[in-house]
Design an enzyme around this catalytic site. Structure first.
Site, PDB file in Angstrom:
ATOM      1  N   ASP A   1       0.813  -1.228   0.000  1.00  0.00           N
ATOM      2  CA  ASP A   1       0.000   0.000   0.000  1.00  0.00           C
ATOM      3  C   ASP A   1       0.842   1.272   0.000  1.00  0.00           C
ATOM      4  O   ASP A   1       0.439   2.302   0.543  1.00  0.00           O
ATOM      5  CB  ASP A   1      -0.952   0.018   1.215  1.00  0.00           C
ATOM      6  CG  ASP A   1      -1.883  -1.174   1.228  1.00  0.00           C
ATOM      7  OD1 ASP A   1      -2.189  -1.684   0.137  1.00  0.00           O
ATOM      8  OD2 ASP A   1      -2.297  -1.605   2.319  1.00  0.00           O
TER       9      ASP A   1
ATOM     10  N   LYS B   1       1.802   2.126  -5.068  1.00  0.00           N
ATOM     11  CA  LYS B   1       2.324   1.557  -6.320  1.00  0.00           C
ATOM     12  C   LYS B   1       1.380   1.830  -7.482  1.00  0.00           C
ATOM     13  O   LYS B   1       1.803   2.169  -8.578  1.00  0.00           O
ATOM     14  CB  LYS B   1       2.535   0.034  -6.169  1.00  0.00           C
ATOM     15  CG  LYS B   1       3.535  -0.339  -5.099  1.00  0.00           C
ATOM     16  CD  LYS B   1       3.644  -1.848  -4.944  1.00  0.00           C
ATOM     17  CE  LYS B   1       2.405  -2.504  -4.373  1.00  0.00           C
ATOM     18  NZ  LYS B   1       2.092  -2.095  -2.989  1.00  0.00           N
TER      19      LYS B   1
ATOM     20  N   GLY C   1      -4.586  -4.390  -3.648  1.00  0.00           N
ATOM     21  CA  GLY C   1      -5.553  -3.356  -4.024  1.00  0.00           C
ATOM     22  C   GLY C   1      -4.735  -2.137  -4.419  1.00  0.00           C
ATOM     23  O   GLY C   1      -4.083  -1.537  -3.571  1.00  0.00           O
ATOM     24  N   HIS C   2      -4.720  -1.836  -5.706  1.00  0.00           N
ATOM     25  CA  HIS C   2      -3.905  -0.722  -6.210  1.00  0.00           C
ATOM     26  C   HIS C   2      -4.838   0.403  -6.654  1.00  0.00           C
ATOM     27  O   HIS C   2      -5.622   0.233  -7.578  1.00  0.00           O
ATOM     28  CB  HIS C   2      -3.019  -1.195  -7.371  1.00  0.00           C
ATOM     29  CG  HIS C   2      -2.012  -2.234  -6.955  1.00  0.00           C
ATOM     30  ND1 HIS C   2      -1.188  -2.875  -7.830  1.00  0.00           N
ATOM     31  CD2 HIS C   2      -1.692  -2.720  -5.723  1.00  0.00           C
ATOM     32  CE1 HIS C   2      -0.404  -3.720  -7.166  1.00  0.00           C
ATOM     33  NE2 HIS C   2      -0.699  -3.650  -5.889  1.00  0.00           N
TER      34      HIS C   2
ATOM     35  N   GLN D   1       2.012  -6.172  -3.168  1.00  0.00           N
ATOM     36  CA  GLN D   1       2.455  -6.217  -1.769  1.00  0.00           C
ATOM     37  C   GLN D   1       3.723  -5.366  -1.606  1.00  0.00           C
ATOM     38  O   GLN D   1       3.875  -4.388  -2.309  1.00  0.00           O
ATOM     39  CB  GLN D   1       2.672  -7.669  -1.302  1.00  0.00           C
ATOM     40  CG  GLN D   1       1.377  -8.458  -1.134  1.00  0.00           C
ATOM     41  CD  GLN D   1       0.765  -8.936  -2.429  1.00  0.00           C
ATOM     42  OE1 GLN D   1       1.400  -9.579  -3.227  1.00  0.00           O
ATOM     43  NE2 GLN D   1      -0.504  -8.638  -2.636  1.00  0.00           N
TER      44      GLN D   1
HETATM   45  P1  GDP Z   1      -0.764   0.271  -3.509  1.00  0.00           P
HETATM   46  O1  GDP Z   1      -1.342  -1.001  -3.029  1.00  0.00           O
HETATM   47  O2  GDP Z   1       0.703   0.365  -3.274  1.00  0.00           O
HETATM   48  O3  GDP Z   1      -1.131   0.595  -4.938  1.00  0.00           O
HETATM   49  O4  GDP Z   1      -1.406   1.424  -2.596  1.00  0.00           O
HETATM   50  P2  GDP Z   1      -2.969   1.564  -2.216  1.00  0.00           P
HETATM   51  O5  GDP Z   1      -3.704   2.036  -3.397  1.00  0.00           O
HETATM   52  O6  GDP Z   1      -3.447   0.349  -1.537  1.00  0.00           O
HETATM   53  O7  GDP Z   1      -2.880   2.679  -1.092  1.00  0.00           O
HETATM   54  C1  GDP Z   1      -2.313   3.916  -1.329  1.00  0.00           C
HETATM   55  C2  GDP Z   1      -3.352   4.991  -1.014  1.00  0.00           C
HETATM   56  O8  GDP Z   1      -2.724   6.242  -1.006  1.00  0.00           O
HETATM   57  C3  GDP Z   1      -4.441   5.083  -2.079  1.00  0.00           C
HETATM   58  O9  GDP Z   1      -5.624   5.473  -1.459  1.00  0.00           O
HETATM   59  C4  GDP Z   1      -3.914   6.177  -3.006  1.00  0.00           C
HETATM   60  O10 GDP Z   1      -4.957   6.835  -3.710  1.00  0.00           O
HETATM   61  C5  GDP Z   1      -3.289   7.079  -2.015  1.00  0.00           C
HETATM   62  N1  GDP Z   1      -2.173   7.892  -2.477  1.00  0.00           N
HETATM   63  C6  GDP Z   1      -1.107   7.543  -3.252  1.00  0.00           C
HETATM   64  N2  GDP Z   1      -0.202   8.545  -3.286  1.00  0.00           N
HETATM   65  C7  GDP Z   1      -0.723   9.544  -2.513  1.00  0.00           C
HETATM   66  C8  GDP Z   1      -0.243  10.823  -2.100  1.00  0.00           C
HETATM   67  O11 GDP Z   1       0.852  11.242  -2.457  1.00  0.00           O
HETATM   68  N3  GDP Z   1      -1.058  11.548  -1.280  1.00  0.00           N
HETATM   69  C9  GDP Z   1      -2.279  11.106  -0.870  1.00  0.00           C
HETATM   70  N4  GDP Z   1      -3.001  11.897  -0.097  1.00  0.00           N
HETATM   71  N5  GDP Z   1      -2.730   9.908  -1.217  1.00  0.00           N
HETATM   72  C10 GDP Z   1      -1.966   9.130  -2.013  1.00  0.00           C
HETATM   73  P1  IMO Z   2      -0.870  -4.234  -2.188  1.00  0.00           P
HETATM   74  O1  IMO Z   2      -0.414  -4.825  -3.501  1.00  0.00           O
HETATM   75  C1  IMO Z   2      -0.916  -4.510   2.145  1.00  0.00           C
HETATM   76  C2  IMO Z   2      -0.933  -8.540   3.871  1.00  0.00           C
HETATM   77  C3  IMO Z   2      -2.158  -8.963   4.635  1.00  0.00           C
HETATM   78  C4  IMO Z   2      -1.509  -9.862   5.663  1.00  0.00           C
HETATM   79  C5  IMO Z   2      -0.411 -10.564   4.864  1.00  0.00           C
HETATM   80  C6  IMO Z   2      -0.800 -11.922   4.322  1.00  0.00           C
HETATM   81  O2  IMO Z   2      -2.172  -3.519  -2.270  1.00  0.00           O
HETATM   82  O3  IMO Z   2       0.209  -3.430  -1.568  1.00  0.00           O
HETATM   83  P2  IMO Z   2      -2.357 -12.680   2.310  1.00  0.00           P
HETATM   84  O4  IMO Z   2      -3.828 -12.464   2.070  1.00  0.00           O
HETATM   85  O5  IMO Z   2      -1.489 -12.131   1.239  1.00  0.00           O
HETATM   86  O6  IMO Z   2      -2.024 -14.098   2.627  1.00  0.00           O
HETATM   87  O7  IMO Z   2      -2.041 -11.848   3.658  1.00  0.00           O
HETATM   88  O8  IMO Z   2      -0.125  -9.703   3.779  1.00  0.00           O
HETATM   89  N1  IMO Z   2      -1.184  -8.075   2.478  1.00  0.00           N
HETATM   90  C7  IMO Z   2      -1.121  -6.788   2.109  1.00  0.00           C
HETATM   91  N2  IMO Z   2      -0.942  -5.661   2.841  1.00  0.00           N
HETATM   92  N3  IMO Z   2      -1.031  -4.433   0.806  1.00  0.00           N
HETATM   93  C8  IMO Z   2      -1.189  -5.552   0.061  1.00  0.00           C
HETATM   94  O9  IMO Z   2      -1.173  -5.529  -1.285  1.00  0.00           O
HETATM   95  C9  IMO Z   2      -1.283  -6.797   0.713  1.00  0.00           C
HETATM   96  N4  IMO Z   2      -1.458  -8.067   0.295  1.00  0.00           N
HETATM   97  C10 IMO Z   2      -1.373  -8.832   1.383  1.00  0.00           C
HETATM   98  O10 IMO Z   2      -2.798  -7.858   5.227  1.00  0.00           O
HETATM   99  O11 IMO Z   2      -0.887  -9.112   6.665  1.00  0.00           O
HETATM  100 MG    MG Z   3      -2.872  -1.667  -1.780  1.00  0.00          MG
END
Ligand code: GDP
Ligand code: IMO
Ligand code: MG
Length: 422
Positions: free
Chosen positions: A11, A14, A38-39, A222
């Protein structure tokens, strides 16, 4: 060719960074993981959360591949594609599913969820999507692969029944839910029909793209410390989220990689159990109060903490990071003091590298260097020079501490809230 991956516990942003970088790419290959990811990508008022489909899908001239290192829940993927189609995002002819990718089946979810329940307090905190059990079937060589969705229906049904029967034989004694073979067969037959046109030989496709000089991004899911080898084991996922995994997952050799972009937050978050040295409830409260840091897959509130330079320094080493993309700088805008962890204290010793065992890691106490906050919004910054001086000092210090150059800075979820260092 460029790898884009997470340097913390997932998270990191990416999805957002990939979407920005995909403006100058022809292909995005998703290397590993499943719909535990979840991206998030925000484009204007539109918000997309991608789970299996590479983030490049939102750029109409980019082709995408879910590569062989990923694990694919067929029904989940169908739903995701349908969701994109409803939002006028074309996938046919642009999205490809590697026949080599292993399938996540309903009984894998039952094992994941049942095992977590049994672990009680010691639970990993998985996403419950069946990821671990699917990878473990792959490792013990009983998994089904996406290519098998193209088998004659009777043969696919036979193979599915065999797997479900094996599951049901031990389900009760293990505390796992029993699964209906008939239902599984029906569900998979439907998904197979839908997904067949997307199937391809992932390795050949990737190598054709390389040979024809296409600009390729490999999307990691991840993050480094969820990597099954290099993470905070056992509080990890079941795939290789590091740069090596990007190569194994896609079949692209390490010698073809020119650039490794490490994505990280200006602070730290993690979802699920496991050590987190810089965790700080007050920071979590503040960020959650701003409506930030809720999981994009499960909606769970993410644990929050200060930037951990010990952790990220190790991630830079493991991945050979050539530049960093630092996101969520704006999350720190209101703070007067910003601690950064520069070392760990464990049993009277000072560590500059993380310990091997999670149980030791959990006992480490942070040694902080405190930076002055800038106390003004950064969300309107569009160039490095627009940032408050104290924010520039903070970011430059982080780069120095972890040993990798600053590349991209992100000050908001939008595409336009992104700029290069310098
Ligand atoms: P990922 O799994 O690495 O793609 O990240 P996620 O999407 O799960 O979580 C990142 C969160 O931060 C999302 O809600 C993005 O929309 C948000 N985000 C990414 N970059 C920024 C930033 O620079 N500022 C803010 N406020 N939100 C951001
Ligand atoms: P993105 O790509 C954050 C975490 C789960 C748990 C551990 C194992 O959005 O960054 P799993 O279901 O993979 O067996 O869970 O890994 N986890 C993540 N945490 N971002 C993710 O993906 C994750 N995918 C798995 O919360 O701690
Ligand atoms: Mg994510």
């Amino acid at each position: 060719m460029t790898i884009v991956l997470g340097l913390q516990w997932g998270d990191e942003g990416k999805g957002k960074i990939l979407d920005v970088m995909a403006a100058e790419a022809d292909w995005v290959l998703r290397a590993q993981g499943g719909n535990n990811a979840g991206h998030t990508v925000e484009i204007g008022k539109e918000k997309y959360v991608l789970h299996l489909v590479p983030s490049g899908i939102l750029r109409s001239d980019v082709s995408c591949l879910i590569a062989g290192g990923a694990v694919v829940d067929p029904s989940g993927l169908v739903k995701e594609i349908e969701g994109l189609t409803q939002r006028k995002i074309r996938t046919r002819g642009r999205l490809h599913l590697a026949a080599q990718a292993h399938l996540v089946l309903p009984h894998h979810r039952a094992v994941d969820q049942g095992s977590e329940k049994r672990r009680g307090h010691g639970k990993i905190g998985t996403t419950g999507r069946g990821i671990g059990p699917a990878y473990s079937d792959k490792a013990i060589r009983v998994g089904l692969r996406a290519g098998e969705l193209a088998l004659p229906p009777a043969e696919l049904a036979r193979r599915l029944r065999e797997r479900v029967t094996a599951h049901n034989r031990v389900a009760r004694s293990q505390g796992w839910e029993k699964i209906s073979a008939t239902q599984t067969v029906r569900e998979m037959a439907q998904a197979a029909k839908f997904l067949r046109p997307y199937l391809a030989d992932g390795v050949t496709l990737a190598h054709r793209a390389v040979a024809s000089g296409k600009r390729i991004l490999i999307e990691g899911a991840q993050g480094t410390f969820l990597d099954v080898d290099h993470g905070t084991y056992p509080f990890v996922t079941s795939s290789h989220c590091t740069a090596g995994g990007a190569c194994t997952g896609t079949g692209v050799p390490p010698t073809a990689i020119q650039r490794v972009v490490g994505v990280l937050k200006a602070y730290t978050t993690r979802v699920g159990g496991g050590p987190f040295v810089t965790e700080d409830g007050t920071l979590g409260h503040l960020l959650h109060g701003m409506g930030r840091e809720f999981g994009s897959t499960t909606g769970r509130a993410r644990r929050c903490g200060w930037f951990d330079a010990v952790l990220v320094r190790r991630a830079v080493q493991l991945n050979g990071v050539t530049e960093m993309a630092i996101t969520n700088l704006d999350g720190l805008d209101g703070l007067e003091k910003i601690p950064v962890c520069v070392g760990y204290r464990l049993k009277g010793k000072i560590l500059s590298e993380p310990p091997v065992e999670s149980s030791d890691w959990a006992k480490c106490r942070p040694i902080y260097r405190v930076f002055e906050g800038w106390c003004e919004p950064t969300t309107e910054a569009r160039h490095w020079r627009d940032l408050p001086r104290k924010a520039r000092i903070y970011l430059s210090a982080i780069a120095g501490l972890v040993g990798a150059p600053l590349g991209i800075i992100s000050v908001g979820a939008g595409r336009e809230q992104t700029f290069r260092h310098g």
